[in-house]
Design a protein around this motif. Sequence first.
Motif, PDB file in Angstrom:
ATOM      1  N   HIS A   1      11.308  -6.554  -6.371  1.00 56.41           N
ATOM      2  CA  HIS A   1      10.997  -5.208  -5.734  1.00 56.41           C
ATOM      3  C   HIS A   1      11.776  -3.986  -6.079  1.00 56.41           C
ATOM      4  CE1 HIS A   1       8.989  -6.625  -2.011  1.00 56.41           C
ATOM      5  NE2 HIS A   1      10.050  -7.454  -1.784  1.00 56.41           N
ATOM      6  N   LEU A   2      12.712  -4.043  -7.105  1.00 58.36           N
ATOM      7  CA  LEU A   2      13.272  -3.071  -7.802  1.00 58.36           C
ATOM      8  C   LEU A   2      12.657  -2.272  -8.828  1.00 58.36           C
ATOM      9  CD1 LEU A   2      17.102  -3.963  -7.587  1.00 58.36           C
ATOM     10  CD2 LEU A   2      15.898  -2.893  -5.832  1.00 58.36           C
ATOM     11  N   ASN A   3      11.648  -3.311  -9.324  1.00 64.43           N
ATOM     12  CA  ASN A   3      10.716  -3.055 -10.450  1.00 64.43           C
ATOM     13  C   ASN A   3       9.212  -2.779  -9.904  1.00 64.43           C
ATOM     14  OD1 ASN A   3      12.897  -3.193 -12.075  1.00 64.43           O
ATOM     15  ND2 ASN A   3      12.902  -5.205 -12.367  1.00 64.43           N
ATOM     16  N   GLY A   4       8.915  -2.752  -8.603  1.00 64.18           N
ATOM     17  CA  GLY A   4       7.802  -2.356  -8.301  1.00 64.18           C
ATOM     18  C   GLY A   4       6.695  -3.489  -8.287  1.00 64.18           C
ATOM     19  N   ILE A   5       7.296  -4.751  -8.336  1.00 70.34           N
ATOM     20  CA  ILE A   5       6.628  -5.880  -8.427  1.00 70.34           C
ATOM     21  C   ILE A   5       6.462  -6.613  -7.031  1.00 70.34           C
ATOM     22  CG2 ILE A   5       6.309  -8.182  -9.707  1.00 70.34           C
ATOM     23  CD1 ILE A   5       7.916  -6.808 -12.011  1.00 70.34           C
ATOM     24  N   LEU A   6       5.234  -7.034  -6.563  1.00 76.56           N
ATOM     25  CA  LEU A   6       5.220  -8.019  -5.484  1.00 76.56           C
ATOM     26  C   LEU A   6       4.808  -9.131  -6.024  1.00 76.56           C
ATOM     27  CD1 LEU A   6       3.408  -5.373  -3.152  1.00 76.56           C
ATOM     28  CD2 LEU A   6       5.919  -6.032  -3.222  1.00 76.56           C
ATOM     29  N   PHE A   7       5.207 -10.425  -4.951  1.00 75.61           N
ATOM     30  CA  PHE A   7       5.051 -11.822  -5.502  1.00 75.61           C
ATOM     31  C   PHE A   7       3.831 -12.093  -5.920  1.00 75.61           C
ATOM     32  CE2 PHE A   7       3.033 -13.831  -2.051  1.00 75.61           C
ATOM     33  CZ  PHE A   7       3.017 -13.082  -1.011  1.00 75.61           C
ATOM     34  N   PHE A   8       2.882 -11.482  -5.156  1.00 80.48           N
ATOM     35  CA  PHE A   8       1.437 -11.901  -5.502  1.00 80.48           C
ATOM     36  C   PHE A   8       1.032 -11.507  -6.906  1.00 80.48           C
ATOM     37  CE2 PHE A   8      -0.034  -7.985  -4.661  1.00 80.48           C
ATOM     38  CZ  PHE A   8       0.381  -7.459  -3.096  1.00 80.48           C
TER      39      PHE A   8
ATOM     40  N   ILE B   1      15.260 -18.029  -7.139  1.00 84.36           N
ATOM     41  CA  ILE B   1      14.037 -17.599  -6.877  1.00 84.36           C
ATOM     42  C   ILE B   1      14.043 -16.572  -5.743  1.00 84.36           C
ATOM     43  CG2 ILE B   1      11.757 -18.135  -5.459  1.00 84.36           C
ATOM     44  CD1 ILE B   1      11.672 -19.955  -7.605  1.00 84.36           C
ATOM     45  N   VAL B   2      15.061 -16.460  -4.880  1.00 84.72           N
ATOM     46  CA  VAL B   2      14.962 -15.374  -4.029  1.00 84.72           C
ATOM     47  C   VAL B   2      15.594 -14.151  -4.783  1.00 84.72           C
ATOM     48  CG1 VAL B   2      16.436 -14.513  -2.071  1.00 84.72           C
ATOM     49  CG2 VAL B   2      15.562 -16.833  -2.057  1.00 84.72           C
ATOM     50  N   VAL B   3      16.582 -14.274  -5.616  1.00 79.38           N
ATOM     51  CA  VAL B   3      17.062 -13.107  -6.225  1.00 79.38           C
ATOM     52  C   VAL B   3      15.994 -12.671  -7.214  1.00 79.38           C
ATOM     53  CG1 VAL B   3      18.655 -12.409  -8.017  1.00 79.38           C
ATOM     54  CG2 VAL B   3      19.521 -13.728  -6.256  1.00 79.38           C
ATOM     55  N   GLN B   4      15.219 -13.333  -8.018  1.00 84.62           N
ATOM     56  CA  GLN B   4      14.337 -12.818  -8.608  1.00 84.62           C
ATOM     57  C   GLN B   4      12.941 -12.034  -7.653  1.00 84.62           C
ATOM     58  OE1 GLN B   4      12.860 -15.601 -12.136  1.00 84.62           O
ATOM     59  NE2 GLN B   4      14.342 -16.719 -10.956  1.00 84.62           N
ATOM     60  N   HIS B   5      12.805 -12.619  -6.501  1.00 82.67           N
ATOM     61  CA  HIS B   5      11.820 -12.052  -5.943  1.00 82.67           C
ATOM     62  C   HIS B   5      12.256 -10.590  -5.399  1.00 82.67           C
ATOM     63  CE1 HIS B   5       9.037 -12.033  -2.187  1.00 82.67           C
ATOM     64  NE2 HIS B   5       9.788 -10.832  -1.839  1.00 82.67           N
ATOM     65  N   GLU B   6      13.646 -10.479  -5.083  1.00 83.08           N
ATOM     66  CA  GLU B   6      14.417  -9.335  -4.602  1.00 83.08           C
ATOM     67  C   GLU B   6      14.178  -8.153  -5.832  1.00 83.08           C
ATOM     68  OE1 GLU B   6      14.082 -10.545  -1.135  1.00 83.08           O
ATOM     69  OE2 GLU B   6      14.333  -8.551  -1.695  1.00 83.08           O
ATOM     70  N   ILE B   7      14.940  -8.828  -7.120  1.00 80.66           N
ATOM     71  CA  ILE B   7      14.946  -7.638  -8.268  1.00 80.66           C
ATOM     72  C   ILE B   7      13.593  -7.328  -8.672  1.00 80.66           C
ATOM     73  CG2 ILE B   7      15.433  -7.671 -10.873  1.00 80.66           C
ATOM     74  CD1 ILE B   7      17.894  -9.398 -10.347  1.00 80.66           C
TER      75      ILE B   7
ATOM     76  N   GLY C   1       0.830  -1.234  -0.014  1.00 78.82           N
ATOM     77  CA  GLY C   1       0.140   0.059  -0.008  1.00 78.82           C
ATOM     78  C   GLY C   1       0.907   1.292  -0.076  1.00 78.82           C
ATOM     79  N   HIS C   2       1.974   1.141   0.442  1.00 79.98           N
ATOM     80  CA  HIS C   2       3.086   2.112   0.414  1.00 79.98           C
ATOM     81  C   HIS C   2       3.414   2.452  -1.116  1.00 79.98           C
ATOM     82  CE1 HIS C   2       6.321   4.950   0.980  1.00 79.98           C
ATOM     83  NE2 HIS C   2       6.293   5.085   2.293  1.00 79.98           N
ATOM     84  N   PRO C   3       3.343   3.657  -1.617  1.00 82.99           N
ATOM     85  CA  PRO C   3       3.550   3.825  -3.108  1.00 82.99           C
ATOM     86  C   PRO C   3       5.040   3.377  -3.330  1.00 82.99           C
ATOM     87  CG  PRO C   3       3.445   5.880  -1.837  1.00 82.99           C
ATOM     88  CD  PRO C   3       2.958   4.786  -0.805  1.00 82.99           C
ATOM     89  N   THR C   4       6.115   3.560  -2.668  1.00 88.43           N
ATOM     90  CA  THR C   4       7.447   3.555  -2.840  1.00 88.43           C
ATOM     91  C   THR C   4       7.648   1.844  -3.604  1.00 88.43           C
ATOM     92  OG1 THR C   4       8.133   4.766  -1.405  1.00 88.43           O
ATOM     93  CG2 THR C   4       9.674   3.084  -1.953  1.00 88.43           C
ATOM     94  N   LEU C   5       6.732   0.890  -2.903  1.00 90.65           N
ATOM     95  CA  LEU C   5       6.752  -0.642  -3.246  1.00 90.65           C
ATOM     96  C   LEU C   5       6.527  -0.738  -4.791  1.00 90.65           C
ATOM     97  CD1 LEU C   5       5.479  -2.321  -0.151  1.00 90.65           C
ATOM     98  CD2 LEU C   5       7.854  -2.148  -0.883  1.00 90.65           C
ATOM     99  N   ARG C   6       5.606   0.204  -5.266  1.00 87.77           N
ATOM    100  CA  ARG C   6       4.990   0.072  -6.645  1.00 87.77           C
ATOM    101  C   ARG C   6       6.055   0.984  -7.522  1.00 87.77           C
ATOM    102  NH1 ARG C   6       3.254  -4.691  -7.523  1.00 87.77           N
ATOM    103  NH2 ARG C   6       1.347  -5.092  -6.210  1.00 87.77           N
ATOM    104  N   LYS C   7       7.216   1.665  -7.261  1.00 89.50           N
ATOM    105  CA  LYS C   7       7.773   2.437  -8.244  1.00 89.50           C
ATOM    106  C   LYS C   7       9.081   1.638  -8.529  1.00 89.50           C
ATOM    107  CE  LYS C   7       7.504   6.861  -5.520  1.00 89.50           C
ATOM    108  NZ  LYS C   7       8.122   7.683  -4.315  1.00 89.50           N
ATOM    109  N   ARG C   8       9.492   1.934  -9.725  1.00 86.71           N
ATOM    110  CA  ARG C   8      10.694   1.358 -10.446  1.00 86.71           C
ATOM    111  C   ARG C   8      12.050   2.474  -9.841  1.00 86.71           C
ATOM    112  NH1 ARG C   8      12.985  -1.455 -14.342  1.00 86.71           N
ATOM    113  NH2 ARG C   8      15.159  -0.801 -15.153  1.00 86.71           N
ATOM    114  N   ALA C   9      12.677   1.453  -8.969  1.00 91.17           N
ATOM    115  CA  ALA C   9      13.870   2.130  -8.289  1.00 91.17           C
ATOM    116  C   ALA C   9      14.722   2.519  -9.260  1.00 91.17           C
ATOM    117  CB  ALA C   9      14.415   0.996  -7.338  1.00 91.17           C
TER     118      ALA C   9
END
Length: 185
Positions: A159-166, A151-157, A11-19
Amino acid sequence: MITMDNIIREGHPTLRKRAEKLTFPLSEENQKLAHDLMEFLENSQDEKIAEKYHLRAGVGLAAPQVDRSIRMTAVLVPGAEGEDPIFKHVLVNPTIVSESVQKAALAEGEGCLSVDRDVPGYVPRADRIKLRWFDLDGNEHVQRLKDYPAIVVQHEIDHLNGILFFDHVNKDNPFSVPEGTLILE
Ligand SMILES: O=C(O)C[C@@H](Cc1ccccc1)[C@H](O)SCc1ccccc1
Ligand code: NI
């Protein structure tokens, strides 16, 4: 030190930004952040420290999760008890240069330190990746990863592209996956 109070939630906008990409040399502030991200993972994987500071265990923590929209993430995939970690790096400007067509998903699904709810379902990702990143000194690294570390690295990358696992879970049937997907126990 980073605690759960520093981790922003769904819900925090930063999680949906491209870093933003980083340039070298890194600022003192960003060098400290790199240290603090990895320190959080080490603390979160230490039973006593995690209990004392109420930390959720983590194998990855990306800068956007502490509201710093830059392309930096720490990854700490532990080895067996008393063994060296399987993968322990702070990745700056990481990119996946190639990936397998074959997908893999964790049998237990995924969670996220920034998501305070269970989201059942498989998260299909590339089973094998060729990862390129820069370390804190600006040295380039390239490494192939497969299965859980991949899998872990893709999950983290993500985050840098504003994508969440679900975002990757099939809305109609959360436990459906592309044909040939490996389910990793
Ligand atoms: O929120 C994060 O980015 C950290 C996640 C990373 C992650 C979750 C699921 C699958 C791959 C990576 C946390 O590590 S979630 C908690 C956790 C802890 C230990 C092992 C697996 C998941
Ligand atoms: Ni996450």
